[in-house]
Design a protein around this motif. Structure first.
Motif, PDB file in Angstrom:
ATOM      1  N   ALA A 184     -17.655   7.945  14.687  1.00  9.70           N
ATOM      2  CA  ALA A 184     -17.049   8.123  16.006  1.00  9.70           C
ATOM      3  C   ALA A 184     -15.535   8.000  15.928  1.00  9.70           C
ATOM      4  CB  ALA A 184     -17.619   7.094  16.984  1.00  9.70           C
ATOM      5  N   ALA A 185     -15.052   7.011  15.187  1.00 10.15           N
ATOM      6  CA  ALA A 185     -13.606   6.812  15.067  1.00 10.15           C
ATOM      7  C   ALA A 185     -12.949   7.994  14.363  1.00 10.15           C
ATOM      8  CB  ALA A 185     -13.321   5.517  14.322  1.00 10.15           C
ATOM      9  N   LEU A 186     -13.562   8.465  13.286  1.00  9.60           N
ATOM     10  CA  LEU A 186     -12.968   9.584  12.552  1.00  9.60           C
ATOM     11  C   LEU A 186     -13.034  10.871  13.362  1.00  9.60           C
ATOM     12  CD1 LEU A 186     -11.607  10.719  10.092  1.00  9.60           C
ATOM     13  CD2 LEU A 186     -13.836  10.910   8.971  1.00  9.60           C
ATOM     14  N   SER A 187     -14.136  11.107  14.040  1.00  4.32           N
ATOM     15  CA  SER A 187     -14.248  12.313  14.868  1.00  4.32           C
ATOM     16  C   SER A 187     -13.174  12.338  15.948  1.00  4.32           C
ATOM     17  CB  SER A 187     -15.635  12.380  15.523  1.00  4.32           C
ATOM     18  OG  SER A 187     -16.637  12.577  14.556  1.00  4.32           O
ATOM     19  N   SER A 188     -12.925  11.187  16.573  1.00  9.17           N
ATOM     20  CA  SER A 188     -11.936  11.140  17.648  1.00  9.17           C
ATOM     21  C   SER A 188     -10.530  11.398  17.132  1.00  9.17           C
ATOM     22  CB  SER A 188     -11.994   9.780  18.358  1.00  9.17           C
ATOM     23  OG  SER A 188     -11.527   8.741  17.515  1.00  9.17           O
ATOM     24  N   VAL A 189     -10.283  11.042  15.882  1.00  4.17           N
ATOM     25  CA  VAL A 189      -8.961  11.240  15.289  1.00  4.17           C
ATOM     26  C   VAL A 189      -8.802  12.652  14.723  1.00  4.17           C
ATOM     27  CG1 VAL A 189      -7.580  10.584  13.266  1.00  4.17           C
ATOM     28  CG2 VAL A 189      -8.444   8.827  14.806  1.00  4.17           C
ATOM     29  N   ALA A 190      -9.868  13.187  14.154  1.00  5.40           N
ATOM     30  CA  ALA A 190      -9.764  14.471  13.459  1.00  5.40           C
ATOM     31  C   ALA A 190     -10.051  15.674  14.344  1.00  5.40           C
ATOM     32  CB  ALA A 190     -10.711  14.486  12.262  1.00  5.40           C
ATOM     33  N   LEU A 191     -11.054  15.568  15.201  1.00 10.55           N
ATOM     34  CA  LEU A 191     -11.561  16.745  15.899  1.00 10.55           C
ATOM     35  C   LEU A 191     -11.082  16.884  17.339  1.00 10.55           C
ATOM     36  CD1 LEU A 191     -15.235  16.510  14.582  1.00 10.55           C
ATOM     37  CD2 LEU A 191     -13.480  18.120  13.822  1.00 10.55           C
ATOM     38  N   ALA A 192     -10.574  15.820  17.926  1.00 15.24           N
ATOM     39  CA  ALA A 192     -10.154  15.868  19.328  1.00 15.24           C
ATOM     40  C   ALA A 192      -8.838  16.628  19.484  1.00 15.24           C
ATOM     41  CB  ALA A 192     -10.005  14.450  19.872  1.00 15.24           C
ATOM     42  N   ASP A 193      -8.517  16.998  20.715  1.00 14.43           N
ATOM     43  CA  ASP A 193      -7.234  17.640  20.997  1.00 14.43           C
ATOM     44  C   ASP A 193      -6.100  16.716  20.558  1.00 14.43           C
ATOM     45  OD1 ASP A 193      -8.540  19.774  22.107  1.00 14.43           O
ATOM     46  OD2 ASP A 193      -8.290  19.102  24.189  1.00 14.43           O
ATOM     47  N   GLY A 194      -5.108  17.299  19.895  1.00 17.07           N
ATOM     48  CA  GLY A 194      -3.998  16.497  19.396  1.00 17.07           C
ATOM     49  C   GLY A 194      -4.335  15.721  18.145  1.00 17.07           C
ATOM     50  N   GLY A 195      -5.483  16.026  17.546  1.00 20.05           N
ATOM     51  CA  GLY A 195      -5.921  15.313  16.356  1.00 20.05           C
ATOM     52  C   GLY A 195      -5.446  15.964  15.069  1.00 20.05           C
ATOM     53  N   ILE A 196      -6.054  15.547  13.974  1.00 19.94           N
ATOM     54  CA  ILE A 196      -5.597  15.990  12.655  1.00 19.94           C
ATOM     55  C   ILE A 196      -5.719  17.495  12.483  1.00 19.94           C
ATOM     56  CG2 ILE A 196      -6.082  15.855  10.179  1.00 19.94           C
ATOM     57  CD1 ILE A 196      -6.920  12.926  10.640  1.00 19.94           C
ATOM     58  N   ILE A 197      -6.862  18.048  12.831  1.00 29.36           N
ATOM     59  CA  ILE A 197      -7.074  19.478  12.584  1.00 29.36           C
ATOM     60  C   ILE A 197      -6.115  20.335  13.404  1.00 29.36           C
ATOM     61  CG2 ILE A 197      -8.752  21.360  12.881  1.00 29.36           C
ATOM     62  CD1 ILE A 197     -10.890  19.321  11.955  1.00 29.36           C
ATOM     63  N   GLY A 198      -5.774  19.885  14.582  1.00 29.11           N
ATOM     64  CA  GLY A 198      -4.830  20.630  15.400  1.00 29.11           C
ATOM     65  C   GLY A 198      -3.380  20.401  15.032  1.00 29.11           C
ATOM     66  N   LEU A 258     -16.406  18.353   8.934  1.00 33.52           N
ATOM     67  CA  LEU A 258     -14.965  18.330   8.703  1.00 33.52           C
ATOM     68  C   LEU A 258     -14.549  19.350   7.647  1.00 33.52           C
ATOM     69  CD1 LEU A 258     -14.334  14.480   8.801  1.00 33.52           C
ATOM     70  CD2 LEU A 258     -13.557  16.168  10.476  1.00 33.52           C
ATOM     71  N   THR A 259     -15.364  19.518   6.620  1.00 34.24           N
ATOM     72  CA  THR A 259     -15.071  20.522   5.595  1.00 34.24           C
ATOM     73  C   THR A 259     -14.956  21.905   6.226  1.00 34.24           C
ATOM     74  OG1 THR A 259     -16.257  19.239   3.909  1.00 34.24           O
ATOM     75  CG2 THR A 259     -15.898  21.574   3.455  1.00 34.24           C
ATOM     76  N   LYS A 260     -15.896  22.225   7.086  1.00 35.33           N
ATOM     77  CA  LYS A 260     -15.905  23.531   7.754  1.00 35.33           C
ATOM     78  C   LYS A 260     -14.733  23.668   8.719  1.00 35.33           C
ATOM     79  CE  LYS A 260     -18.933  26.541  10.495  1.00 35.33           C
ATOM     80  NZ  LYS A 260     -20.284  26.663  11.130  1.00 35.33           N
ATOM     81  N   ALA A 261     -14.457  22.621   9.486  1.00 37.26           N
ATOM     82  CA  ALA A 261     -13.379  22.686  10.476  1.00 37.26           C
ATOM     83  C   ALA A 261     -12.014  22.839   9.808  1.00 37.26           C
ATOM     84  CB  ALA A 261     -13.407  21.433  11.349  1.00 37.26           C
ATOM     85  N   HIS A 262     -11.788  22.098   8.732  1.00 33.33           N
ATOM     86  CA  HIS A 262     -10.506  22.210   8.028  1.00 33.33           C
ATOM     87  C   HIS A 262     -10.348  23.586   7.382  1.00 33.33           C
ATOM     88  CE1 HIS A 262      -8.606  18.327   8.507  1.00 33.33           C
ATOM     89  NE2 HIS A 262      -9.744  17.711   8.244  1.00 33.33           N
TER      90      HIS A 262
END
Length: 296
Positions: free
Chosen positions: A67-81, A103-107
């Motif tokens: 949950a913590a990693l998803s909120s940091v990586a996948l949310a708006d303003g997160g790592i992927i964006g 995460l592999t797919k999203a990146h």
């Protein structure tokens, strides 16, 4: 290297400090500002937002759970964006195989690279830069990150070009550690109730048939009933067993011992042990045996 570091708990703060000491340009982010300030005093740069930690060649995350990693990586303003194309996200957290694949797919879709690099070692090993790092991902990306890994650990073990493989290996390792804790607890309860000195018994084991750090560390904690302060909480141990069982279910691999550990952790948490060190799992056997030496 110019990098970001997100997640400054017991492990992350020590790891980020070692990267600063090794001469890397480190920008740190944590939800709690006071944890950021301690690293800034060492020479790190402070990020007010996640995006500010994603301006370099790589960003490392060391967070508690999916949950913590998803909120940091996948949310708006997160790592992927926020991470530049071609830059690398190095996830050093213990997360699910499913999230690693997501995460592999999203990146990849964002033109970025993703490495899973979970670690074996408690906070004292992190502070001493003595972690063992299990790295998986594109070989060129892993090679790029070796200077970072060399500042964090005593050995890096590339395991696969598929990032999720590292997370599966890490979960399997934590399953084995939890199994050892449970076995130690039962063995100590057996001899202790018969009057054998608990500490002497652990010393005998670790100087003869089990001369391994896991037995010395966790056997010592169980023998001394010393489960606070927690280096790795029972709640996190329970999380890892659940993730291991989820991976096993997806692969159709029976893990009867894993199911036992799930229920033992669940009992420990139900009795209020959520914030204890996960070695408190080994204290349950003594209580089951009615041993007065066991913690109540």
């Amino acid at each position: 290297m110019k990098i970001g570091f997100i997640g400054l708990g017991h492990m992350g703060s020590a790891m980020a400090a070692n990267l600063v000491k090794a001469g890397h340009h480190v920008t740190v982010f944590n939800r709690s500002p006071e944890k950021r300030r301690k690293l800034v005093e060492l020479g790190a740069h402070e990020a007010a937002r996640i995006a500010d930690a994603c301006r370099g060649e790589a960003v490392i995350t060391m967070l508690a759970d999916d949950a913590a990693l998803s909120s940091v990586a996948l949310a708006d303003g997160g790592i992927i964006g926020s991470l530049p194309r071609g830059a690398i996200h190095v996830s050093m957290s213990t997360i699910s195989v499913a999230l690693a694949r997501e995460l592999t797919k999203a990146h990849a879709g964002a033109g970025q690279r993703f490495i899973a690099a979970p670690v074996f070692g408690r906070p004292e090993a992190a502070a001493a830069a003595k972690l063992f790092i299990v790295a998986a991902g594109e070989p060129a990306a892993v090679e790029t990150c070796l200077p970072l890994f060399n500042a964090l650990g005593q050995k890096t073990l590339p395991i696969s070009p598929e990032p999720a493989a590292a997370n599966l290996v890490k979960l399997s390792g934590n399953f084995l550690l939890a199994s050892a804790i449970e076995a130690l607890g039962e063995a100590i309860a057996l001899v202790s109730k018969a009057g054998v000195d608990r500490r002497a018994y652990v010393e005998l084991l670790t100087s003869t048939i089990f001369p391994a750090p896991v037995y010395a560390t966790y056997g010592g904690l169980i023998a001394a009933n010393r489960f606070e302060p927690a280096a790795f909480t029972a709640a996190l141990g329970f999380k890892d067993i659940r993730l291991a069982l989820a991976a096993a279910e997806s692969l159709r691999v029976p893990m009867p011992l894993g199911s036992l550990l799930h229920d033992r952790f669940l009992r420990l948490l139900a009795e209020g042990g959520e914030s204890l060190d996960w070695s408190a799992l080994g204290g349950l056997a003594g209580r089951d045996a009615g041993d007065a030496r066991a913690p109540g």
